[in-house]
Design a protein around this motif. Structure first.
Motif, PDB file in Angstrom:
ATOM      1  N   THR A 355       5.892  -5.085  10.384  1.00 21.12           N
ATOM      2  CA  THR A 355       5.189  -4.747  11.073  1.00 21.12           C
ATOM      3  C   THR A 355       4.411  -5.997  11.570  1.00 21.12           C
ATOM      4  O   THR A 355       2.805  -5.731  12.682  1.00 21.12           O
ATOM      5  N   VAL A 356       4.426  -7.333  10.292  1.00 18.56           N
ATOM      6  CA  VAL A 356       4.426  -8.931  11.056  1.00 18.56           C
ATOM      7  C   VAL A 356       2.851  -8.586  10.557  1.00 18.56           C
ATOM      8  O   VAL A 356       1.793  -9.558  11.245  1.00 18.56           O
ATOM      9  N   ASP A 357       1.967  -8.019   9.934  1.00 14.77           N
ATOM     10  CA  ASP A 357       0.705  -7.659   8.622  1.00 14.77           C
ATOM     11  C   ASP A 357       0.745  -7.766   7.648  1.00 14.77           C
ATOM     12  O   ASP A 357       1.773  -7.080   6.838  1.00 14.77           O
ATOM     13  N   SER A 358      -0.209  -8.650   6.942  1.00 15.29           N
ATOM     14  CA  SER A 358      -0.273  -8.203   5.357  1.00 15.29           C
ATOM     15  C   SER A 358      -0.319  -6.989   4.598  1.00 15.29           C
ATOM     16  O   SER A 358      -0.222  -7.804   3.758  1.00 15.29           O
ATOM     17  N   HIS A 359      -0.895  -6.876   5.416  1.00 13.02           N
ATOM     18  CA  HIS A 359      -1.572  -4.844   4.763  1.00 13.02           C
ATOM     19  C   HIS A 359      -0.171  -4.500   4.635  1.00 13.02           C
ATOM     20  O   HIS A 359      -0.316  -4.205   3.726  1.00 13.02           O
ATOM     21  N   TYR A 360       0.931  -4.674   5.572  1.00 11.27           N
ATOM     22  CA  TYR A 360       2.256  -4.385   4.520  1.00 11.27           C
ATOM     23  C   TYR A 360       2.878  -4.777   3.396  1.00 11.27           C
ATOM     24  O   TYR A 360       3.186  -4.155   2.809  1.00 11.27           O
ATOM     25  N   VAL A 361       2.813  -5.938   3.263  1.00 14.41           N
ATOM     26  CA  VAL A 361       2.844  -6.621   2.374  1.00 14.41           C
ATOM     27  C   VAL A 361       2.425  -6.549   1.134  1.00 14.41           C
ATOM     28  O   VAL A 361       3.232  -5.301  -0.343  1.00 14.41           O
ATOM     29  N   PHE A 362       1.183  -5.888   1.368  1.00 16.50           N
ATOM     30  CA  PHE A 362      -0.249  -5.218   0.162  1.00 16.50           C
ATOM     31  C   PHE A 362       0.793  -4.103  -0.384  1.00 16.50           C
ATOM     32  O   PHE A 362       0.354  -3.010  -1.434  1.00 16.50           O
ATOM     33  N   THR A 363       0.961  -3.116   0.708  1.00 22.21           N
ATOM     34  CA  THR A 363       0.698  -1.596   0.273  1.00 22.21           C
ATOM     35  C   THR A 363       2.109  -1.117  -0.341  1.00 22.21           C
ATOM     36  O   THR A 363       2.565  -0.910  -0.971  1.00 22.21           O
ATOM     37  N   TYR A 364       3.170  -2.166  -0.053  1.00 25.91           N
ATOM     38  CA  TYR A 364       4.553  -2.185  -0.904  1.00 25.91           C
ATOM     39  C   TYR A 364       4.143  -2.636  -2.342  1.00 25.91           C
ATOM     40  O   TYR A 364       5.180  -2.464  -2.547  1.00 25.91           O
ATOM     41  N   LEU A 365       4.047  -4.455  -1.807  1.00 27.77           N
ATOM     42  CA  LEU A 365       4.610  -5.230  -3.828  1.00 27.77           C
ATOM     43  C   LEU A 365       2.818  -4.884  -4.287  1.00 27.77           C
ATOM     44  O   LEU A 365       3.218  -6.159  -5.184  1.00 27.77           O
ATOM     45  N   THR A 366       2.084  -4.535  -3.643  1.00 28.18           N
ATOM     46  CA  THR A 366       0.763  -5.319  -4.831  1.00 28.18           C
ATOM     47  C   THR A 366       0.388  -4.202  -5.019  1.00 28.18           C
ATOM     48  O   THR A 366      -0.839  -4.372  -5.784  1.00 28.18           O
ATOM     49  N   THR A 367       0.071  -2.831  -4.839  1.00 31.96           N
ATOM     50  CA  THR A 367      -0.976  -1.329  -5.083  1.00 31.96           C
ATOM     51  C   THR A 367       0.211  -0.223  -6.584  1.00 31.96           C
ATOM     52  O   THR A 367       1.248  -0.815  -6.328  1.00 31.96           O
ATOM     53  N   LYS A 368      -1.109   0.305  -6.610  1.00 30.72           N
ATOM     54  CA  LYS A 368       0.149   0.726  -8.004  1.00 30.72           C
ATOM     55  C   LYS A 368       0.730   1.535  -7.555  1.00 30.72           C
ATOM     56  O   LYS A 368       2.306   1.639  -8.163  1.00 30.72           O
ATOM     57  N   ASP A 369       1.096   2.274  -6.074  1.00 31.54           N
ATOM     58  CA  ASP A 369       2.126   3.876  -6.339  1.00 31.54           C
ATOM     59  C   ASP A 369       2.297   2.604  -4.832  1.00 31.54           C
ATOM     60  O   ASP A 369       3.990   3.676  -4.094  1.00 31.54           O
ATOM     61  N   GLY A 370       2.461   1.502  -4.752  1.00 29.70           N
ATOM     62  CA  GLY A 370       3.521   0.455  -3.608  1.00 29.70           C
ATOM     63  C   GLY A 370       5.266   1.124  -4.147  1.00 29.70           C
ATOM     64  O   GLY A 370       5.749   0.413  -5.835  1.00 29.70           O
ATOM     65  N   PRO A 371       5.889   1.439  -3.261  1.00 29.69           N
ATOM     66  CA  PRO A 371       7.257   1.529  -3.695  1.00 29.69           C
ATOM     67  C   PRO A 371       8.408   0.638  -3.965  1.00 29.69           C
ATOM     68  O   PRO A 371       8.861   0.489  -4.896  1.00 29.69           O
ATOM     69  N   TRP A 372       7.517  -0.655  -3.837  1.00 29.44           N
ATOM     70  CA  TRP A 372       8.636  -1.536  -4.004  1.00 29.44           C
ATOM     71  C   TRP A 372       7.726  -2.573  -4.945  1.00 29.44           C
ATOM     72  O   TRP A 372       8.354  -3.820  -5.587  1.00 29.44           O
ATOM     73  N   ASN A 373       6.852  -2.234  -6.198  1.00 29.10           N
ATOM     74  CA  ASN A 373       6.044  -3.026  -6.741  1.00 29.10           C
ATOM     75  C   ASN A 373       6.581  -2.677  -7.936  1.00 29.10           C
ATOM     76  O   ASN A 373       5.900  -2.178  -8.918  1.00 29.10           O
ATOM     77  N   GLY A 374       8.548  -3.049  -8.003  1.00 32.60           N
ATOM     78  CA  GLY A 374       8.609  -3.394  -9.830  1.00 32.60           C
ATOM     79  C   GLY A 374       8.013  -3.995 -11.109  1.00 32.60           C
ATOM     80  O   GLY A 374       8.170  -4.087 -11.851  1.00 32.60           O
ATOM     81  N   SER A 375       7.214  -4.922 -10.034  1.00 35.80           N
ATOM     82  CA  SER A 375       6.301  -5.556 -10.986  1.00 35.80           C
ATOM     83  C   SER A 375       4.737  -4.799 -11.930  1.00 35.80           C
ATOM     84  O   SER A 375       4.748  -5.653 -13.306  1.00 35.80           O
TER      85      SER A 375
END
Length: 449
Positions: A355-375
């Motif tokens: 989506t070329v928007d930072s919100h996309y990064v946060f949603t997937y990578l840095t939220t509790k339920d982010g699908p790709w937040n393997g951290s």
């Protein structure tokens, strides 16, 4: 063909008439409503595009209302990546729910398609070949060159064999050619090589949620929970040496995990510090690991430019500060489920921002339920801001929210950024193929001289 906001929670879309799916059935508002519901399902990898969407209302065959929980500044961007599926076709083939990627489920949709685009799937044999043929009934045929009649995609694992296939004329187009062969390809009068900055950043993730790492010799605690350990690892990895030696200059060393073309990109934070092994050792000692520790690194060997070579170099760099890394390089099909299932201690990942928007990064990578937040990282303030920016329409306020999240993620070294990728394509000189930062060839734009 057009859309408008009727009120802060209702969008009206007027659909194009005369569009058919590849099987000849008409494209209608019922298909859109079905697709939205399917994409929001628990097994869907697309549900994060639709976090504010609460439902749909079909008005007629070519008019539909999307209902949201509130204003959504990136809804239109997000909808571009929710591809409409035929309701009747999915019902016929038992595919009304999305494939469960985490469970390695395979549905009819994995090897078959029924879209509305310029090419139809003729054969799909994963890892062997995929054949697409021209769709004679494509609704947008008059807009694009649309000259290519047949596309045969052949995966070739061996880099030397891939290059030889292009040089011999066996193939016309080579996606992501091996960097070590670029000079040879450029010297060939029948080949051209193009490049462009990519909308993708490469970084390393660290499990910061588990009480104890699975692969470490440290028992009873998790070294990655300590910010000083993460800082030490970041300082131990020489991104500039990787750029020069492994990437042959075709990368941009990074200090954040998103590319410069993404909205909200924090340019002031994207200044990677030079490698400092001595400071890294000091930080490890302060954290209680003067002799380092042991851990496994999961790495793909067929996804990103020089991915395994990068991981091999990182193993050596971390070893110099006392961290013994055991490398496990596997195909992407084996690698990615470890991340999405949160079963990796330390892993490589690349992230493009659709989506070329930072919100996309946060949603997937840095939220509790982010699908790709393997951290496993989670922070109440980041959760609050990520949710707030999804409905904030005031640009200045939204920009401030994005900036605050980037500052938090960067200062706390939640991920270990490495670099922003550069796309390189090699092709027959007779082929004209416009490049885009998403690294996706659009053959409907292609021309053969």
């Amino acid at each position: 063909t057009s859309w408008r906001a009727l009120d802060p929670k209702t969008w009206e879309f007027n659909l194009r008439k005369g569009v058919t799916f590849h099987d000849g059935t008409p494209f209608t508002a019922e298909d859109v409503a079905f697709t939205i519901a399917r994409a929001k399902g628990p097994t869907s990898e697309f549900r994060n595009y639709l976090t504010t969407v609460t439902g749909t209302k079909v008005i007629d065959d070519h008019t539909i209302h999307l209902l949201t929980s509130g204003p959504d500044p990136v809804l239109i961007n997000n909808l571009c990546y929710v591809f409409i599926m035929s309701k009747k076709w999915c019902e016929k083939h038992g595919a009304t729910e999305a494939q469960n990627f985490k469970a390695k489920e395979e549905k009819y949709t994995v090897r078959h398609e029924n879209g509305t685009g310029p090419y139809k799937l003729e054969i799909r044999e994963p890892d062997i070949r995929t054949i697409l043929v021209k769709n004679p009934n494509w609704w947008n045929a008059k807009t694009y060159p649309y000259e290519i009649d047949r596309i045969i995609y052949t995966p070739i694992a061996n880099p030397a064999t891939r290059v030889a296939a292009l040089l011999s004329g066996e193939v016309d187009f080579l996606l992501d050619p091996p960097f070590q062969d670029l000079d040879r390809l450029k010297k060939n009068p029948n080949i051209k090589v193009d490049q462009i900055a990519q909308n993708r950043s490469i970084f390393f993730g660290l499990d910061q949620a588990s009480h104890e790492l699975r692969s470490s010799n440290v028992k009873g605690k998790n070294p990655f929970k300590d910010k000083r350990v993460r800082q030490a690892m970041h300082l131990a990895i020489d991104g500039y040496a990787i750029q020069k030696v492994i990437m042959r200059g075709l990368s941009q060393p990074a200090n954040v995990i998103t590319a410069p073309m993404v909205y909200g990109y924090p340019k002031e934070l994207d200044k990677r510090p030079p490698a400092d092994p001595q400071k890294a050792k000091k930080l490890l000692a302060e954290a209680g690991y003067p002799n380092g520790f042991e851990v496994k690194l999961d790495c793909p060997n067929n996804r990103y430019n020089n991915d395994e070579k990068i991981c091999q170099a990182v193993v050596g760099m971390l070893g110099k500060v006392g961290i013994k890394v055991n490398l496990d390089a596997q195909s992407k099909t084996l690698h990615f489920p470890k991340i999405t299932n949160r079963q990796s201690d330390f892993y490589m990942l690349g992230w493009g921002v659709a989506t070329v928007d930072s919100h996309y990064v946060f949603t997937y990578l840095t939220t509790k339920d982010g699908p790709w937040n393997g951290s496993g990282f989670t922070d109440p303030r980041v959760e609050e801001l990520t949710q707030a920016m999804s409905v904030e329409m005031d640009k200045a306020k939204r920009d401030a929210m994005i900036a605050e999240v980037w500052k938090k993620l960067t200062e706390d070294v939640i991920y270990l950024p490495l670099h922003h990728q550069v796309i390189v394509w090699a092709m027959n000189k007779k082929l004209e193929m416009p490049m885009q930062p998403d690294d996706q060839p659009q053959f409907c734009w292609a021309k053969m001289k």
